[in-house]
Design a protein around this motif. Structure first.
Motif, mmCIF file in Angstrom:
data_model
loop_
_atom_site.group_PDB
_atom_site.id
_atom_site.type_symbol
_atom_site.label_atom_id
_atom_site.label_comp_id
_atom_site.label_asym_id
_atom_site.label_seq_id
_atom_site.Cartn_x
_atom_site.Cartn_y
_atom_site.Cartn_z
ATOM 1 N N SER A 25 28.467 54.765 30.191
ATOM 2 C CA SER A 25 28.588 54.688 31.637
ATOM 3 C C SER A 25 27.280 54.216 32.261
ATOM 4 C CB SER A 25 28.936 56.071 32.179
ATOM 5 O OG SER A 25 28.825 56.099 33.566
ATOM 6 N N HIS A 26 27.386 53.518 33.376
ATOM 7 C CA HIS A 26 26.218 53.121 34.148
ATOM 8 C C HIS A 26 26.102 53.976 35.400
ATOM 9 C CE1 HIS A 26 26.486 48.970 32.053
ATOM 10 N NE2 HIS A 26 25.666 49.764 31.416
ATOM 11 N N ALA A 27 26.732 55.146 35.382
ATOM 12 C CA ALA A 27 26.755 56.013 36.554
ATOM 13 C C ALA A 27 25.377 56.512 36.963
ATOM 14 C CB ALA A 27 27.678 57.207 36.302
ATOM 15 N N ASN A 28 24.423 56.539 36.047
ATOM 16 C CA ASN A 28 23.082 57.023 36.393
ATOM 17 C C ASN A 28 22.241 55.959 37.100
ATOM 18 O OD1 ASN A 28 23.173 55.739 33.903
ATOM 19 N ND2 ASN A 28 21.370 56.750 33.133
ATOM 20 N N TYR A 29 22.775 54.759 37.285
ATOM 21 C CA TYR A 29 22.084 53.683 37.996
ATOM 22 C C TYR A 29 22.762 53.422 39.343
ATOM 23 C CZ TYR A 29 20.160 52.759 33.377
ATOM 24 O OH TYR A 29 19.537 52.885 32.171
ATOM 25 N N ASP A 30 21.986 53.035 40.330
ATOM 26 C CA ASP A 30 22.535 52.661 41.625
ATOM 27 C C ASP A 30 22.895 51.174 41.568
ATOM 28 O OD1 ASP A 30 23.228 52.124 44.205
ATOM 29 O OD2 ASP A 30 21.356 52.842 45.101
ATOM 30 N N VAL A 31 24.130 50.899 41.154
ATOM 31 C CA VAL A 31 24.549 49.508 40.958
ATOM 32 C C VAL A 31 24.953 48.832 42.266
ATOM 33 C CG1 VAL A 31 25.191 49.819 38.542
ATOM 34 C CG2 VAL A 31 26.904 50.192 40.330
ATOM 35 N N SER A 32 24.802 49.538 43.387
ATOM 36 C CA SER A 32 25.146 48.940 44.669
ATOM 37 C C SER A 32 24.012 48.071 45.220
ATOM 38 C CB SER A 32 25.492 50.024 45.697
ATOM 39 O OG SER A 32 24.343 50.779 46.036
ATOM 40 N N LYS A 33 22.810 48.178 44.644
ATOM 41 C CA LYS A 33 21.708 47.359 45.140
ATOM 42 C C LYS A 33 20.764 46.961 44.009
ATOM 43 C CE LYS A 33 19.248 51.453 46.667
ATOM 44 N NZ LYS A 33 18.793 52.219 47.792
ATOM 45 N N TRP A 34 20.120 45.820 44.229
ATOM 46 C CA TRP A 34 19.143 45.278 43.280
ATOM 47 C C TRP A 34 17.740 45.624 43.750
ATOM 48 C CZ3 TRP A 34 20.678 42.990 38.850
ATOM 49 C CH2 TRP A 34 21.969 42.489 38.775
ATOM 50 N N ILE A 35 16.836 45.831 42.794
ATOM 51 C CA ILE A 35 15.412 45.896 43.090
ATOM 52 C C ILE A 35 14.734 44.806 42.274
ATOM 53 C CG2 ILE A 35 15.446 48.377 43.589
ATOM 54 C CD1 ILE A 35 13.916 48.727 40.860
#
Length: 130
Positions: A25-35
């Motif tokens: 899962s990628h749930a631990n990342y905020d995939v709604s925004k890029w840095i």
């Protein structure tokens, strides 16, 4: 051996030999925004199922922190046109990624742009790492 036990054993062996289709899962990342971060590559670890780029990143006060950038497996990276020698320890890079939700120094790597000055190794060309 009974027929039922033999059938159960055979099914268990078949199930254990089948390739797994599950993905982390990628749930631990905020995939709604890029840095976007820039730094010096400390180490590139090309392993399956996820490669990692360790990056020395300077903060606003000039202190250096190590970031862990999680990428896909080597086959996926190379399939996106990245060559093994494009990014090496000591190289300067810019990374575009999704940061950990808790704000820690890590991200799900999307793209790397080498800034090492070597055109033969892709200087200035953004390539996908996921």
């Amino acid at each position: 051996m009974s027929r039922k036990l033999l059938a159960i054993t055979g099914l268990a062996l078949l199930a254990s030999s089948a390739p797994s289709l599950a993905h982390h899962s990628h749930a631990n990342y905020d995939v709604s925004k890029w840095i976007v971060i820039e730094g010096i590559v400390k180490q590139v670890v090309l392993i399956a199922p996820h490669s990692i780029v360790y990056l020395d990143v300077k903060d606003d006060q000039g202190a250096t922190a190590i970031w862990a950038l999680e990428a896909t497996a080597p086959a996926g990276i190379f399939g996106n046109g990245v060559a093994r020698e494009d990014v090496r320890a000591g190289d300067s890079i810019k990374a575009r990624c999704h940061q950990l939700r808790d704000g820690a120094n890590g991200c799900l790597l999307g793209f790397i742009t080498p800034l090492h000055g070597d055109a033969a190794r892709g200087h200035g060309v953004e390539r996908e790492w996921d």
